[in-house]
Design an enzyme around this catalytic site. Structure first.
Site, mmCIF file in Angstrom:
data_model
loop_
_atom_site.group_PDB
_atom_site.id
_atom_site.type_symbol
_atom_site.label_atom_id
_atom_site.label_comp_id
_atom_site.label_asym_id
_atom_site.label_seq_id
_atom_site.Cartn_x
_atom_site.Cartn_y
_atom_site.Cartn_z
ATOM 1 N N LEU A 1 0.597 -1.262 -0.190
ATOM 2 C CA LEU A 1 0.009 0.047 0.112
ATOM 3 C C LEU A 1 0.881 1.136 0.002
ATOM 4 O O LEU A 1 0.705 2.185 -0.875
ATOM 5 C CB LEU A 1 -0.884 -0.061 1.126
ATOM 6 C CG LEU A 1 -1.740 1.177 1.416
ATOM 7 C CD1 LEU A 1 -2.786 1.674 0.303
ATOM 8 C CD2 LEU A 1 -2.390 1.252 2.844
ATOM 9 N N GLU B 1 9.739 -5.101 -5.121
ATOM 10 C CA GLU B 1 8.984 -5.942 -4.083
ATOM 11 C C GLU B 1 9.084 -7.349 -4.202
ATOM 12 O O GLU B 1 9.223 -7.943 -5.497
ATOM 13 C CB GLU B 1 7.369 -5.587 -4.453
ATOM 14 C CG GLU B 1 6.399 -6.402 -3.755
ATOM 15 C CD GLU B 1 6.446 -6.564 -2.335
ATOM 16 O OE1 GLU B 1 6.499 -7.813 -1.632
ATOM 17 O OE2 GLU B 1 6.575 -5.344 -1.514
ATOM 18 N N GLN C 1 -6.772 -4.284 0.568
ATOM 19 C CA GLN C 1 -5.544 -3.978 -0.100
ATOM 20 C C GLN C 1 -5.513 -4.861 -1.113
ATOM 21 O O GLN C 1 -5.067 -4.346 -2.268
ATOM 22 C CB GLN C 1 -4.458 -4.194 0.830
ATOM 23 C CG GLN C 1 -4.007 -2.956 1.730
ATOM 24 C CD GLN C 1 -2.722 -3.269 2.644
ATOM 25 O OE1 GLN C 1 -2.877 -3.175 3.831
ATOM 26 N NE2 GLN C 1 -1.672 -3.535 1.790
ATOM 27 N N TYR D 1 -16.812 -5.878 16.292
ATOM 28 C CA TYR D 1 -15.939 -6.397 17.338
ATOM 29 C C TYR D 1 -16.627 -7.502 18.292
ATOM 30 O O TYR D 1 -17.807 -7.215 18.410
ATOM 31 C CB TYR D 1 -15.543 -5.098 18.248
ATOM 32 C CG TYR D 1 -14.568 -4.111 17.678
ATOM 33 C CD1 TYR D 1 -13.167 -4.712 17.797
ATOM 34 C CD2 TYR D 1 -14.839 -3.069 17.170
ATOM 35 C CE1 TYR D 1 -12.072 -3.415 17.099
ATOM 36 C CE2 TYR D 1 -13.906 -2.121 16.672
ATOM 37 C CZ TYR D 1 -12.475 -2.502 16.756
ATOM 38 O OH TYR D 1 -11.801 -1.460 16.053
ATOM 39 N N ASP E 1 4.646 1.157 7.883
ATOM 40 C CA ASP E 1 4.807 0.304 9.105
ATOM 41 C C ASP E 1 6.358 0.244 9.304
ATOM 42 O O ASP E 1 6.731 -0.228 10.443
ATOM 43 C CB ASP E 1 4.240 -1.213 8.613
ATOM 44 C CG ASP E 1 2.615 -1.082 8.937
ATOM 45 O OD1 ASP E 1 2.060 -0.155 9.279
ATOM 46 O OD2 ASP E 1 2.336 -2.082 8.667
#
Length: 531
Positions: free
Chosen positions: A15, A35, A115, A218, A308
């Site tokens: 992403l 990648e 994604q 949740y 990340d």
């Protein structure tokens, strides 16, 4: 070993890497993305995208394509709730409608897309704009030098290794970033606190869902804690499990260990609440860690961390992927102007100065939501109070030499519903045409936008003259006397939509413009290089 050069090397084609690639291509910056995987995402992660991210995609010209891809995956504008089980008691409602209360804050809407659906759109747009991508290619080693970075790369199909030298490298290689570890950049925060599992399954969920439009569910069950997402046809979904409990109520925050198919089926059926005989087929299982931490720096020499690689957070709040796209948006225009010689290399220092405080706050907010929604047993001594979602998503304030003003204060947030033209904040959204098709956020068009009310004619001349001398993309937008956007005089908006400078005095603005641009672009040691 063959060698080639590229101005920017992006390591990681998920992403964040793909978003940065598309943005760099839009700025006409030659670059290479590598990648290790053979293609884009195959697991439906990062399903929640906020208005700021959609504004970035709007600027890339893919808003409609992303919305269409999202509609193929999910019914939009659903609720985010907590239940004991899907078929059982509802315990709380966090959002009755995902866009409730934020409809007028942006020309875009929050939406849900995984994604799997989003990354091909980003990849296609980046390639369409001229980007070069090498998938199924892994980074073997990275060697930083004073004036470049050398990367050894290897095709995973058995092809010959090769070397790429780059002026700058962006590490978008994920939460377990090998580049971050090699650079010795430690992570600070709460660390990892759960080894989780996501179970992808097929089952007929229509009766259990009923007529409810549920975006995120949740599950707070005596036997497990986690959350659901369901497919558009209600025939499949995934259950992310944070923790399980035994018959005595003892908690296991590492549910991923020794997880067999029968146990996966048991967890899914328990969370669904449809009975032990409900037909369920487990398709795949993915293991991951829930953590909350930020790198001590997002830059080491000519290597920058994004997504990340620079910050990790639990999925509560859906902030992770959005924060990574914001990194790319902040970084792309700076790399572009440094590459073209228009800005000094010190401009890249403002990336860490601006993004890391916002990322740290966002990480803490995701952690607060995890503790309050999922695991109140975690330490709460230094828990940040839960802040307003729209302010986190749209109200981040940037503090660096790339903004010029004194009204940037702690904490680094403001309420976007106040629609203030604060220096360091995202420009507030206002429609600037009667047809309501052009937003103030559309005016940058890849460069700076200078909004000038009547009486600032000398400022326009000064700005256009300076921009022409150095090749800086600046578009001047005159404002009518009856303009309803509430601008406090002259307003300069950066390419990423951030207010960089304001002036209420026509005479002062004309005198300040060249000096302001020099300071914002860190040009104190950079000669003008016309493009």
């Amino acid at each position: 070993m063959s060698t080639r050069h590229t101005p920017v090397l992006i390591v990681g084609g998920s992403l964040v890497g793909l978003s940065l690639s598309a943005l760099l291509a839009q700025h006409e910056v030659p670059h290479l993305l590598v990648e290790s995987h053979a293609g884009t995402a195959i697991h439906p992660r990062a399903a929640s995208f906020h208005q700021r991210t959609m504004e970035v995609f709007r600027g890339l010209g893919i808003q409609e394509a992303v919305e269409a891809a999202a509609a193929r995956e999910f019914v939009q504008n659903g609720a985010i709730v907590a239940v004991e089980s899907l078929g059982g008691k509802q315990l709380a409602t966090f959002f009755a409608n995902f866009n409730a209360g934020v409809e007028d804050l942006s020309p875009t809407a929050r939406l849900f897309i995984t994604q799997v659906g989003l990354e091909p759109v980003l990849r296609d747009r980046a390639v369409e704009l001229g980007a070069e991508h090498l998938f199924h290619t892994e980074l073997v080693s990275l060697t930083p030098h004073a004036d470049h970075v050398a990367a050894a790369l290897r095709p995973r199909d058995g092809g010959e290794p090769f070397e790429v030298t780059a002026d700058y490298v962006v590490a978008a290689d994920g939460a377990h970033s090998g580049i971050r570890e090699q650079l010795g950049l430690p992570m600070t925060g709460h660390g990892d606190f759960a080894d989780c599992v996501t179970i992808y399954f097929r089952a007929d969920l229509r009766e259990l869902i009923g007529d409810r439009n549920l975006s995120v569910v949740y599950v707070n069950h005596p036997d497990l804690l986690g959350f659901f997402r369901f497919s558009l046809d209600a025939q499949s979904g995934f259950l992310a499990v944070f923790a399980t409990f035994d018959a005595d109520g003892a908690r296991d925050s590492n549910p991923s260990h020794d997880l067999q198919t029968d146990r996966c089926l048991e967890l899914v059926r328990t969370a669904l609440g449809g009975g032990d005989d409900l037909p369920v087929e487990v398709e795949s299982v993915q293991y991951w860690s829930a953590g909350a931490a930020t790198a001590q720096s997002l830059r080491s020499g000519r290597v920058l961390l994004a997504g990340d690689a620079g910050h990790v957070m639990p999925p509560t709040g859906g902030f992770g992927g959005n924060t990574g796209v914001a990194d790319a948006h902040n970084l792309a225009w700076k790399l572009a102007l440094v590459h073209r010689g228009i800005a000094g290399p010190e401009l890249l220092d403002t990336y860490d100065a601006e993004r890391r405080p916002i990322a740290e706050l966002t990480v803490e907010q995701a952690y607060t939501r995890y503790v309050l929604r999922v695991d109140p047993s975690l330490p709460q001594d230094d828990l940040q109070p839960q802040l307003d979602d729209p302010s986190i998503e749209l109200g981040g304030l940037h503090r660096s030499s790339a903004v010029s003003g004194d009204d940037v204060v702690e904490p680094p947030l403001q309420d976007p519903r106040e629609a203030r033209w604060s220096v360091g904040a995202r420009a507030p959204h206002h429609w600037v045409d009667e047809a309501r098709t052009v937003s103030t956020l559309d005016l940058t068009a890849g460069g700076f936008a200078l909004l000038l009310p009547e009486g600032f004619e000398t400022s326009r001349v000064a700005a256009e003259s300076f921009a022409a001398q150095i090749g800086l993309p600046v578009t001047v937008h005159p404002l009518a006397a009856d303009s309803a956007i509430g601008a406090p005089g002259a307003v300069l908006i950066r390419p990423d939509g951030v207010v960089a400078w304001t002036s209420s005095s026509p005479s002062a603005a004309a005198d300040e413009i060249a000096h302001t641009f020099e300071r914002l672009l860190c040009r104190s040691e950079t000669e003008a290089v016309p493009v």
